[in-house]
Design an enzyme around this catalytic site. Structure first.
Site: not given
Length: 296
Positions: A73, A220
Site C-alpha cells: 500500500y 468484505p
C-alpha cells in the site's frame, strides 16, 4: 450456480446468540472482531492526508483494535501514515502488515517476491516505519510460486524466533497451502477475499474455523455491490440498515473466526461500518441471505 456447502454447525443452525465481539488471534492476542482496513487511505501530503489521520484516529476512538496495512500500500507509505497518526499506540491496538510483494523501481509493476532476503528487508523496514520493535501479526501477502514455500515460511519463523514477529499469517491461500504452511510453523491468521456475494474460499474458512485460525476477509462488502441485489436491499429495508451493514452483519454471524476489515477514507462510512456490529439478523433474514445464488 449454488454456493459451497455451508459450514457444519453454522450460525444459521445455532442462531446468533453465541456471537461475541472479540477474537484471540493466535490464541492470546484479543482484538475486536470488526476491524479497519487502511488500504484506501490517501497518503499524499495535503488535505486528503489530514482526512486520513481523522479517519484512523476516529476508528481507534470508536474502539477498533485491529488495523490492517501492507508494504504494497504505497510502498510503505500507508504504514508511515498510520504511525504518524497513531504513535505512540494505545494499549491493545494491533497494526498488522504484510510483506512478500515488491518491485525493483517505482515505475515497475508489483510482483510476488518471497525470497528470504526480500522478506527480511521488508520486515526490517516495516519495523522502522511503524516505529515498533516487534510486529505482533505479520502476514505473507501472497505465496511466491518461484520460491520454495519452506524458505518463505521458514524465514518468517526465524524472524519470530528472533523476536521481530509475534505471530504469522497468510493471505490468499488454498486449503492445501494452509496445511503445508502449518506443517512448518503455527499460522495465526488467513486473509482471503470473501464476502456475502463471493464465497469461493468457504473451504479455507472452514479449515480456519476447525483450527481456531482468524479469518480476515478482504473486500468484505463486495466494493459496494451488495446494494444492487434485490434480496440484500430488502433485508436492509426490513432491518432499517444499509446494504453494507447487512453484508458486515452477515459476515460476523457466519463464523466466529471471521474478522472483517472494511476500509474507507470517510469518517461517516467508518461509523456506518462499525454500527453493523450491533445489528442482529433474524434467522429468516439470514436464511434468505445464505441462499443467495452465486454470481455467474
Amino acid at each position: 450456480m449454488p454456493w459451497p456447502t455451508p459450514l457444519l454447525g453454522s450460525p444459521l443452525e445455532r442462531g446468533e446468540g453465541w456471537r461475541v465481539t472479540s477474537f484471540p488471534i493466535g490464541g492470546d492476542l484479543d482484538v475486536r472482531r470488526l476491524g479497519f482496513g487502511a488500504m484506501q487511505l490517501p497518503t499524499e501530503p495535503g488535505a486528503a492526508r489530514e482526512t486520513s489521520f481523522a479517519v484512523v484516529r476516529r476508528a481507534v476512538r470508536l474502539g477498533v483494535t485491529l488495523i490492517d496495512t501492507a508494504y504494497m500500500y504505497g510502498g510503505g507509505a500507508n504504514e508511515e501514515l498510520l504511525a504518524e497518526a497513531l504513535y505512540p499506540y494505545p494499549d491493545g491496538l494491533l497494526i498488522t502488515t504484510k510483506v512478500g510483494v515488491a518491485r525493483s523501481s517505482p515505475s515497475d509493476e508489483w510482483k510476488l517476491d518471497g525470497r528470504p532476503a526480500v522478506l527480511r528487508d521488508q520486515v526490517e523496514q516495516a519495523l522502522r516505519r511503524l516505529r515498533v520493535e516487534r510486529i505482533e501479526l505479520l502476514q505473507l501477502h501472497r505465496i511466491d510460486p518461484e520460491t520454495p514455500l519452506a524458505d518463505q515460511i521458514g524465514t518468517l519463523r526465524d524472524l519470530r524466533t528472533e523476536g521481530k514477529i509475534g505471530r504469522i499469517g497468510l493471505s490468499e491461500v488454498t486449503v492445501d497451502e494452509l496445511g503445508r504452511a502449518r506443517g512448518i510453523v503455527d499460522i495465526a491468521s488467513v486473509q482471503n477475499r470473501y464476502n456475502l456475494l463471493d464465497r469461493e474460499h468457504e473451504p479455507v474458512l472452514a479449515a480456519c474455523e476447525a483450527a481456531g485460525i482468524a479469518f480476515l476477509p478482504w473486500r468484505p462488502v463486495a466494493w459496494g455491490k451488495s446494494g444492487a441485489r434485490a434480496e440484500i436491499a430488502a433485508v436492509a429495508a426490513e432491518a432499517e440498515a444499509t446494504p453494507t451493514q447487512i453484508a458486515l452483519a452477515w459476515l460476523l454471524g457466519h463464523s466466529p473466526v471471521i474478522l472483517p476489515i472494511p476500509g474507507t477514507a470517510r469518517v461517516d462510512h467508518l461509523e456506518e461500518n462499525l454500527a453493523a456490529e450491533r445489528l442482529r439478523l433474524t434467522p429468516a433474514q439470514r436464511d434468505r441471505l445464505d441462499r443467495l445464488p452465486a454470481p455467474e
